[in-house]
Motif scaffolding. Sequence first.
Motif, short mmCIF file in Angstrom:
data_model
loop_
_atom_site.label_atom_id
_atom_site.label_comp_id
_atom_site.label_asym_id
_atom_site.label_seq_id
_atom_site.Cartn_x
_atom_site.Cartn_y
_atom_site.Cartn_z
N LEU A 439 11.31 16.55 1.14
CA LEU A 439 10.42 15.49 0.67
C LEU A 439 10.17 14.50 1.80
CD1 LEU A 439 12.19 14.85 -2.74
CD2 LEU A 439 9.93 15.89 -2.46
N VAL A 440 8.91 14.10 1.96
CA VAL A 440 8.53 13.17 3.02
C VAL A 440 7.97 11.90 2.39
CG1 VAL A 440 7.05 12.80 5.04
CG2 VAL A 440 8.00 15.08 4.58
N GLY A 441 8.41 10.75 2.91
CA GLY A 441 7.91 9.48 2.40
C GLY A 441 7.59 8.52 3.51
N TRP A 442 6.57 7.69 3.28
CA TRP A 442 6.16 6.67 4.25
C TRP A 442 6.29 5.30 3.61
CZ3 TRP A 442 0.92 8.95 6.49
CH2 TRP A 442 1.22 10.09 7.24
N GLY A 443 6.90 4.37 4.35
CA GLY A 443 7.10 3.02 3.85
C GLY A 443 6.71 1.97 4.87
N LEU A 444 6.48 0.77 4.39
CA LEU A 444 6.03 -0.35 5.21
C LEU A 444 6.89 -1.57 4.91
CD1 LEU A 444 4.00 -2.08 6.91
CD2 LEU A 444 2.55 -2.16 4.85
N GLY A 445 7.18 -2.34 5.93
CA GLY A 445 7.86 -3.61 5.75
C GLY A 445 7.30 -4.65 6.72
N THR A 446 7.11 -5.86 6.24
CA THR A 446 6.64 -6.95 7.10
C THR A 446 7.84 -7.61 7.76
OG1 THR A 446 4.80 -7.32 5.59
CG2 THR A 446 5.25 -9.04 7.21
N ALA A 447 7.73 -7.87 9.04
CA ALA A 447 8.81 -8.48 9.81
C ALA A 447 8.46 -9.93 10.13
CB ALA A 447 9.05 -7.71 11.11
#
Length: 755
Positions: A439-447
Amino acid sequence: MAETERTGSITPRRHGASIGQPLTRRDGLLKVTGRARYAADHHPPGMLYAVLATSSIARGRVTFLDMAAAKAHPGVVEVMTPENRPPLAMDPDAKTHPFMFRLELLQTDEVRYAGQSIAVVIAETLEAATEGAALLAPRYQAEPPRVGLDDADCFVPPTLGIGTPSEVHHGDVEAGLAAAEHRIDATYETPAQYHNAMEPHAIVAVWDGDRLTVDTPSQGLAWAQERIAGLFGIPPENIHIRSPFLGGGFGSKGLISGPQALGILAARLVGRPVKLVLRREQMYGPVGHRAPTRQTLRLGTDRAGRLTAIHHHVRTATSTFDDFFEPSSQVSHTLYASPAIATTADAVRLDTGTPLFMRAPGEASGNLALESAIDEMAQAAGLDPLEFRLRNYAEVEPISGKPFSSKALRECYGQGAERFGWQGRPLAPRQMRDENGLLVGWGLGTATFPAIMFQGQARAVLKCDGTGLVEIGAQDMGQGAWTALAQIAADSLGLDIEQLEFHAGSSDLPDAGIAGGSAHTATAGMAIHGAGADVIARLTELAVGDERSPLFGAGNVGVLAQGGRLVRRDDERRSESYAEILARAGLAQIEGRGSGAADQDAQATYAMHAHGAVFAEVKVDPELGQIRATRLVGAFAAGTIINPRLVRSQYYGGMIWGVSFALHEQAVPDHRSGRILNANLAEYHVPVNADIPSVEAILVEESDPYVNALGIKGVGEIGITGTAGAVANAVWHATGVRVRRFPIAIESLISTAVT
């Protein structure tokens, strides 16, 4: 570079070629060849070895130590206990300013946490001291320990961190939530994390009457000097601290710890030099740690996906004997536009060492919870996580209404998303698999991290041979400060960096402030910048006031300092070397001083932060639940970049720690004894090379005319913010399982049927 002015009529102009260059580390050759001497590498004549005997219980009293057995062991010289410890001029439990914390210096037989020092064995060899400590065979009167967030009564702390209010309210949160079209109410837990720098805390202490020389790793030499002076009742100038190299600090070496002070006490007791080095397991208690948190976020949005309210509540922990409360909620003050924001906190007292500053204190744990909640809110609103963040982009700081001194976060989102390939991301989870069925997942986070400055001073000298010298009591804990600060120094003096001698790492040099809060380059750099400006201004006065100089009378048009020469701004053919100016004046050298400090007016007007966006890819085995972070792309904007090579290194380190935060790192307490069960590098898991296959950092251009004259923001801590949330969000996108307890464990995924 900016103009520097020393008199009303003389405005020398300077520019140089070092700032912005990806120079290699000036100390790199010393380190790779083993010639860099760290604190524990020093062996003064007649030196003894000290070893701590530490408590195996977390709460109670020591009732017996077998002193006879320990002292009878061959090679043991002395055993220091509360009964014979030399007197101190100051109570170790006294606190006279916010950055002073209580120390365990054998005051009594009371035990306040597991791993606390209960005696110090001093011997001719390390082996003898170690064996003597084991022979003490302590016995205790133990009480049940309190080690979990539910093990003690909670209370509202007076402040968080250093002076942050524990409750902040802006707008009507309850009304905003009631009016919201979409709402979430989620609780996230982060564990205690402990400092594990490659170099453990160490000290070599030598007394000469009432004068003291110590070799010890320190992120703040003047602060350490002041603390030792207070404890031992001697003038600060009688204390010489040498700390040229640190094998990592991350906050743990910002303040003098109990073991360091015990090493000094041991040397005073025996009247000989003493070395004391902590073993790895002894790092888990007396030198600070990141406190556990339980964070509840309540968010609401309108029909268009714009936030109507944010409520961020934090429960954290401190020790039973001191106050430091992790300021995890303050990140919600700055990131997302909302008409209503509230942050609240409560805390418990536990039988642990006092938690203190650890890389991105507050921001790291708070950002992980906030970015996870923002992702959940985007899902509830049916929006792509990047689109949701852009819809809620804060044009001014939400909690204060101040404009940002600079903010290139949109550019960070855009450049990071393009490089990562975010546009191809499916909105729903569990839609992507690789060729092996993972399973492949993409995530984002603001720094984000605040742009902080402390106070510092520097000294600069131009010599008659045309070379320069800059002196500052700065610290390099591996981040490359010796190189970046030398680059600033070279440009401030208008010299090539090869013509510059740079001295740092000793308390007899001008106070550079503390290397913490991602503020060191800005603070020390501005002090150096000012010292260089002062020297060039003094040199210019000599030249433009001398009829024999080709620069005579150039005060109104100004001069440039470059390549070891002063050059008329309006006529580059008219110039003179530094050596010529000093020789004609009959001077061997000319000296200047500079200071670095925050501009209070600018701080009152602007919100000052560095920003970034981190995109993460993970792969998850659908049968085993095993998680791998396979790709990280971070785009960061942090003002002027002094050395892009070093800055990328800092970003990589922060991003790797973010992976550690999300997937690996936690201290596991034994609720029966209060001890940390995994107090070693075999079981306290941190990422290794195999865990981090691909990391990329994009340096987004940003100019900030307000944060300081050089436009410098910090880069050391921002990388950990954003990354942990990005990884957690990628795990959800891969599996459809939202794990809210960190680090994310295999069993958390298996128990909710990843397959």
